[in-house]
Design an enzyme around this catalytic site. Structure first.
Site, PDB file in Angstrom:
ATOM      1  N   HIS A 138       0.869  -1.190   0.000  1.00  0.00           N
ATOM      2  CA  HIS A 138       0.000   0.000   0.000  1.00  0.00           C
ATOM      3  C   HIS A 138       0.904   1.237   0.000  1.00  0.00           C
ATOM      4  O   HIS A 138       1.917   1.271   0.697  1.00  0.00           O
ATOM      5  CB  HIS A 138      -0.911  -0.016   1.228  1.00  0.00           C
ATOM      6  CG  HIS A 138      -1.988   1.029   1.155  1.00  0.00           C
ATOM      7  ND1 HIS A 138      -1.729   2.368   1.323  1.00  0.00           N
ATOM      8  CD2 HIS A 138      -3.309   0.928   0.899  1.00  0.00           C
ATOM      9  CE1 HIS A 138      -2.863   3.044   1.186  1.00  0.00           C
ATOM     10  NE2 HIS A 138      -3.837   2.194   0.916  1.00  0.00           N
ATOM     11  N   GLU A 150      -4.051   1.905  -7.329  1.00  0.00           N
ATOM     12  CA  GLU A 150      -4.376   3.018  -6.442  1.00  0.00           C
ATOM     13  C   GLU A 150      -3.446   4.194  -6.725  1.00  0.00           C
ATOM     14  O   GLU A 150      -2.362   4.287  -6.121  1.00  0.00           O
ATOM     15  CB  GLU A 150      -4.193   2.587  -4.987  1.00  0.00           C
ATOM     16  CG  GLU A 150      -5.141   1.518  -4.528  1.00  0.00           C
ATOM     17  CD  GLU A 150      -5.427   1.687  -3.054  1.00  0.00           C
ATOM     18  OE1 GLU A 150      -6.605   1.844  -2.714  1.00  0.00           O
ATOM     19  OE2 GLU A 150      -4.486   1.694  -2.259  1.00  0.00           O
TER      20      GLU A 150
END
Ligand code: PEP
Length: 266
Positions: free
Chosen positions: A106, A179
């Site tokens: 992430h 993302e």
């Protein structure tokens, strides 16, 4: 080698999936309360839902989710076997708590832990080796996009993470979340067209590493970045994006319920 005649995306037949990343917002007790609220929401069966709370909440939430179809996910994993690694959590330990999915790479964690692509690769490998399904996150910076480097950056991040990985077995899958860093937590999502285009880039890399059969049966591609109940439908409309990774808008149980219902209605 890219199989000839394979179109990018190829999303038909995959179940839609919503992954909720609760980041570091809630205490363990608060997270358990939210999950209890979530269980009172009407959650359609045709969408897979994965909850990724803080590590401290995994055991408590795992108990609350027993008997439900909602799956448990962790926000990170360490790559090494159990041993002298202070502050880290092993894949084996996560598995023992009933965790099925784990976020790796992430962008918030890449930034705070100075995590590079090789570490993301080791984490994905450790996850697959212990029966977990990795959710490999990739995303370009605003600068990368302005310089038209986004295809290159995403392909590089993903190839480094997945090259030489064994294929997920029949109880596992490999998820890739596109993302863009500039869309996370900013209220400025990518357009649905951008998300589809980047999902196709991701799909091509997946095909090169795993081949058509594994990609069709054991991979899904997600979009994440300022997803809300109002915009989520656009992202899952096409064939290339199979689900979403949701942060802020999935923190209230009602918000997450609305997102799952909006995905189901597509
Ligand atoms: C995330 O944390 O992965 C994320 C997409 O956050 P947000 O939905 O808040 O942009």
């Amino acid at each position: 080698m890219k199989p000839k005649g394979t179109t990018p995306g190829g999303g038909s037949g995959r179940r839609p999936i919503v992954v909720a990343n609760w980041k570091m917002y809630l205490t363990a007790a608060e997270a358990v309360t939210r999950v209890q609220q979530l269980l009172t929401e009407s959650l359609p069966d045709r969408v897979d839902l994965v909850m990724c709370p803080s590590t401290t909440a995994l055991a408590g939430i795992g108990q609350r989710l027993a008997g439900h179809t909602i799956q448990l996910g962790a926000q990170d994993v360490f790559w090494a076997a159990p041993g002298p690694h202070t502050g880290e959590v092993s894949a084996a330990d996560l598995r023992s708590l009933g965790v099925r999915y784990v976020l790796v790479g992430h962008s918030e964690h890449r930034a705070s832990a100075h995590e590079h692509n090789d570490v993301v690769h080791r984490k994905a490998l450790a996850a697959l080796g212990h029966g977990l399904s990795p959710i490999v996150c990739v995303g370009e910076s605003r600068e990368d996009r302005h310089q038209h480097r986004h295809h290159h950056v995403i392909t590089q991040q993903l190839d480094a993470a997945i090259r030489n990985l064994p294929p997920p077995d029949e109880r596992q899958e490999l998820l890739v979340a596109y993302e863009p860093i500039w869309a996370i937590g900013t209220g400025q999502p990518a357009t649905a067209a951008d998300a589809q285009e980047m999902a196709d880039v991701i799909h091509r890399s997946l095909l090169e590493v795993f081949g058509r059969d594994v990609v069709a049966r054991r991979t899904r591609v997600l979009y994440g970045g300022s997803v809300t109940p109002a915009n989520v439908g656009e992202f899952v409309e096409g064939q290339s994006v199979h689900g979403v990774l949701v942060g802020t808008a999935g923190l209230p149980a009602a918000g997450l319920g609305s997102i799952v219902r909006a995905v189901a209605s597509r």
